[in-house]
Design a protein around this motif. Structure first.
Motif, PDB file in Angstrom:
ATOM      1  N   TYR A   1       0.838  -1.203   0.000  1.00 63.28           N
ATOM      2  CA  TYR A   1       0.000   0.000   0.000  1.00 63.28           C
ATOM      3  C   TYR A   1       0.869   1.247   0.000  1.00 63.28           C
ATOM      4  CZ  TYR A   1      -3.842  -3.137   1.375  1.00 63.28           C
ATOM      5  OH  TYR A   1      -4.773  -4.144   1.443  1.00 63.28           O
ATOM      6  N   TYR A   2       1.954   1.207   0.767  1.00 60.35           N
ATOM      7  CA  TYR A   2       2.878   2.335   0.798  1.00 60.35           C
ATOM      8  C   TYR A   2       3.417   2.611  -0.603  1.00 60.35           C
ATOM      9  CZ  TYR A   2       6.888   5.206   2.178  1.00 60.35           C
ATOM     10  OH  TYR A   2       7.797   6.232   2.297  1.00 60.35           O
ATOM     11  N   GLU A   3       3.794   1.560  -1.319  1.00 61.61           N
ATOM     12  CA  GLU A   3       4.327   1.727  -2.676  1.00 61.61           C
ATOM     13  C   GLU A   3       3.297   2.316  -3.627  1.00 61.61           C
ATOM     14  OE1 GLU A   3       5.782  -2.207  -3.590  1.00 61.61           O
ATOM     15  OE2 GLU A   3       7.822  -1.607  -3.053  1.00 61.61           O
ATOM     16  N   VAL A   4       2.033   1.924  -3.486  1.00 55.35           N
ATOM     17  CA  VAL A   4       0.973   2.494  -4.316  1.00 55.35           C
ATOM     18  C   VAL A   4       0.819   3.982  -4.004  1.00 55.35           C
ATOM     19  CG1 VAL A   4      -1.528   2.494  -4.752  1.00 55.35           C
ATOM     20  CG2 VAL A   4      -0.276   0.328  -4.663  1.00 55.35           C
ATOM     21  N   LEU A   5       0.814   4.328  -2.729  1.00 53.48           N
ATOM     22  CA  LEU A   5       0.690   5.736  -2.343  1.00 53.48           C
ATOM     23  C   LEU A   5       1.863   6.556  -2.868  1.00 53.48           C
ATOM     24  CD1 LEU A   5      -0.601   5.418   1.353  1.00 53.48           C
ATOM     25  CD2 LEU A   5      -1.942   5.792  -0.730  1.00 53.48           C
ATOM     26  N   VAL A   6       3.077   6.005  -2.797  1.00 52.25           N
ATOM     27  CA  VAL A   6       4.259   6.700  -3.315  1.00 52.25           C
ATOM     28  C   VAL A   6       4.117   6.938  -4.816  1.00 52.25           C
ATOM     29  CG1 VAL A   6       6.730   6.459  -3.806  1.00 52.25           C
ATOM     30  CG2 VAL A   6       5.870   5.983  -1.519  1.00 52.25           C
ATOM     31  N   ALA A   7       3.744   5.887  -5.560  1.00 56.50           N
ATOM     32  CA  ALA A   7       3.610   6.024  -7.020  1.00 56.50           C
ATOM     33  C   ALA A   7       2.595   7.106  -7.363  1.00 56.50           C
ATOM     34  CB  ALA A   7       3.213   4.686  -7.639  1.00 56.50           C
ATOM     35  N   LEU A   8       1.468   7.135  -6.667  1.00 59.09           N
ATOM     36  CA  LEU A   8       0.460   8.156  -6.934  1.00 59.09           C
ATOM     37  C   LEU A   8       0.944   9.543  -6.526  1.00 59.09           C
ATOM     38  CD1 LEU A   8      -2.770   6.252  -5.875  1.00 59.09           C
ATOM     39  CD2 LEU A   8      -2.070   6.880  -8.203  1.00 59.09           C
ATOM     40  N   SER A   9       1.682   9.627  -5.423  1.00 62.38           N
ATOM     41  CA  SER A   9       2.157  10.939  -4.964  1.00 62.38           C
ATOM     42  C   SER A   9       3.155  11.554  -5.933  1.00 62.38           C
ATOM     43  CB  SER A   9       2.789  10.833  -3.564  1.00 62.38           C
ATOM     44  OG  SER A   9       4.088  10.262  -3.632  1.00 62.38           O
ATOM     45  N   GLU A  10       3.857  10.718  -6.680  1.00 56.64           N
ATOM     46  CA  GLU A  10       4.869  11.189  -7.621  1.00 56.64           C
ATOM     47  C   GLU A  10       4.312  11.441  -9.018  1.00 56.64           C
ATOM     48  OE1 GLU A  10       7.811   8.097  -7.246  1.00 56.64           O
ATOM     49  OE2 GLU A  10       8.677   9.025  -5.443  1.00 56.64           O
ATOM     50  N   ALA A  11       3.068  11.051  -9.263  1.00 58.93           N
ATOM     51  CA  ALA A  11       2.452  11.202 -10.580  1.00 58.93           C
ATOM     52  C   ALA A  11       1.865  12.609 -10.736  1.00 58.93           C
ATOM     53  CB  ALA A  11       1.350  10.157 -10.754  1.00 58.93           C
TER      54      ALA A  11
ATOM     55  N   MET B   1      -5.185   3.001 -13.849  1.00 56.97           N
ATOM     56  CA  MET B   1      -4.973   1.768 -13.097  1.00 56.97           C
ATOM     57  C   MET B   1      -3.947   0.887 -13.802  1.00 56.97           C
ATOM     58  SD  MET B   1      -6.739   1.595 -10.237  1.00 56.97           S
ATOM     59  CE  MET B   1      -7.073  -0.127  -9.902  1.00 56.97           C
ATOM     60  N   SER B   2      -3.989   0.834 -15.120  1.00 58.07           N
ATOM     61  CA  SER B   2      -3.026   0.017 -15.859  1.00 58.07           C
ATOM     62  C   SER B   2      -1.610   0.559 -15.693  1.00 58.07           C
ATOM     63  CB  SER B   2      -3.397  -0.051 -17.340  1.00 58.07           C
ATOM     64  OG  SER B   2      -3.461   1.255 -17.898  1.00 58.07           O
ATOM     65  N   GLU B   3      -1.446   1.879 -15.687  1.00 63.37           N
ATOM     66  CA  GLU B   3      -0.124   2.484 -15.482  1.00 63.37           C
ATOM     67  C   GLU B   3       0.374   2.223 -14.067  1.00 63.37           C
ATOM     68  OE1 GLU B   3      -0.302   6.418 -18.348  1.00 63.37           O
ATOM     69  OE2 GLU B   3      -1.276   6.514 -16.393  1.00 63.37           O
TER      70      GLU B   3
ATOM     71  N   TRP C   1      -9.046   5.709 -13.374  1.00 64.65           N
ATOM     72  CA  TRP C   1      -7.927   6.409 -12.752  1.00 64.65           C
ATOM     73  C   TRP C   1      -7.917   6.093 -11.269  1.00 64.65           C
ATOM     74  CZ3 TRP C   1      -4.545   9.492 -15.458  1.00 64.65           C
ATOM     75  CH2 TRP C   1      -4.911   9.860 -16.751  1.00 64.65           C
ATOM     76  N   ALA C   2      -6.732   5.976 -10.706  1.00 69.45           N
ATOM     77  CA  ALA C   2      -6.552   5.936  -9.254  1.00 69.45           C
ATOM     78  C   ALA C   2      -6.024   7.309  -8.869  1.00 69.45           C
ATOM     79  CB  ALA C   2      -5.572   4.851  -8.849  1.00 69.45           C
ATOM     80  N   VAL C   3      -6.661   7.921  -7.883  1.00 66.58           N
ATOM     81  CA  VAL C   3      -6.312   9.282  -7.477  1.00 66.58           C
ATOM     82  C   VAL C   3      -5.995   9.280  -5.984  1.00 66.58           C
ATOM     83  CG1 VAL C   3      -7.093  11.682  -7.368  1.00 66.58           C
ATOM     84  CG2 VAL C   3      -7.885  10.194  -9.228  1.00 66.58           C
ATOM     85  N   LEU C   4      -4.852   9.830  -5.631  1.00 67.70           N
ATOM     86  CA  LEU C   4      -4.459   9.945  -4.229  1.00 67.70           C
ATOM     87  C   LEU C   4      -5.248  11.071  -3.585  1.00 67.70           C
ATOM     88  CD1 LEU C   4      -2.476   9.015  -1.990  1.00 67.70           C
ATOM     89  CD2 LEU C   4      -0.887  10.764  -2.842  1.00 67.70           C
ATOM     90  N   THR C   5      -5.953  10.765  -2.510  1.00 66.49           N
ATOM     91  CA  THR C   5      -6.728  11.791  -1.799  1.00 66.49           C
ATOM     92  C   THR C   5      -5.812  12.566  -0.858  1.00 66.49           C
ATOM     93  OG1 THR C   5      -7.265  10.336   0.052  1.00 66.49           O
ATOM     94  CG2 THR C   5      -8.786  10.299  -1.845  1.00 66.49           C
ATOM     95  N   ASP C   6      -6.326  13.664  -0.333  1.00 71.27           N
ATOM     96  CA  ASP C   6      -5.559  14.418   0.663  1.00 71.27           C
ATOM     97  C   ASP C   6      -5.283  13.561   1.889  1.00 71.27           C
ATOM     98  OD1 ASP C   6      -5.489  16.638  -1.002  1.00 71.27           O
ATOM     99  OD2 ASP C   6      -7.180  17.642  -0.019  1.00 71.27           O
ATOM    100  N   ALA C   7      -6.262  12.747   2.278  1.00 70.02           N
ATOM    101  CA  ALA C   7      -6.060  11.856   3.431  1.00 70.02           C
ATOM    102  C   ALA C   7      -4.972  10.826   3.130  1.00 70.02           C
ATOM    103  CB  ALA C   7      -7.366  11.155   3.801  1.00 70.02           C
ATOM    104  N   GLY C   8      -4.934  10.326   1.897  1.00 72.43           N
ATOM    105  CA  GLY C   8      -3.892   9.380   1.504  1.00 72.43           C
ATOM    106  C   GLY C   8      -2.521  10.025   1.495  1.00 72.43           C
TER     107      GLY C   8
END
Length: 173
Positions: free
Chosen positions: A43-53, A60-62, A100-107
């Protein structure tokens, strides 16, 4: 069997050290994140990837490609992150099947809270024991292994996704 390229004694020793070290490192980092932040490393890795996008969003495929995960495994992780309020899915207006997967402010806040402890655990367990020369060598070695395995992993991932797709067609048909 005569074509088997057996490991030499030195290679066997290095393999066992490498295998033990990578397993211990993974377990240590997983435990640190679970203990300090209540999230698995995935989960941490998913959050990192989204935070850097750009815009903190990825198709989702990306995201699956970035995390080297199958789409179904990623979808399961994103569902859990959605339940925590850390990620939301948005439909893709140009592709009815895409999302799309979108990082929320809470995330992003959860990631900001988890990052200092995780970075310290990485630094303490991986980089502090090594000299600068060993760090450089580890980077080169890791890149060489990754270059060798990337095509094989991509092929295996494609085969897994094809099997998953066939299973979905069988269930719906």
């Amino acid at each position: 069997m005569s074509g088997t390229r057996w490991l030499s004694d030195d290679e066997q020793r290095v393999w066992r050290e490498f295998n033990a070290a990578t397993r211990m490192l993974s377990a240590h980092l997983e435990g640190q994140l679970q203990h300090d932040s209540g999230m698995p490393h995935t989960y941490y890795e998913v959050l990192v990837a989204l935070s850097e996008a750009p815009g903190r969003r990825l198709r989702m495929s990306e995201l699956a490609d970035a995390r080297q995960a199958s789409r179904s495994r990623l979808s399961h992780a994103v569902a859990r992150l959605e339940a925590n309020g850390w990620v939301r899915r948005e439909a893709c207006p140009t592709d009815k099947r895409g999302a799309w997967a979108v990082l929320t402010d809470a995330g992003f806040a959860a990631l900001e809270a988890a990052a200092p402890g995780h970075v310290e655990a990485v630094r303490e367990s991986l980089f502090d024991p090594l000299t600068p020369e060993q760090v450089a060598a580890l980077g080169e070695i890791s890149a060489a292994i990754r270059r060798r395995l990337s095509p094989k992993c991509a092929a295996a991932k494609a085969a897994e996704e094809a099997r998953e797709h066939e299973g979905q067609l069988t269930k719906s048909g």
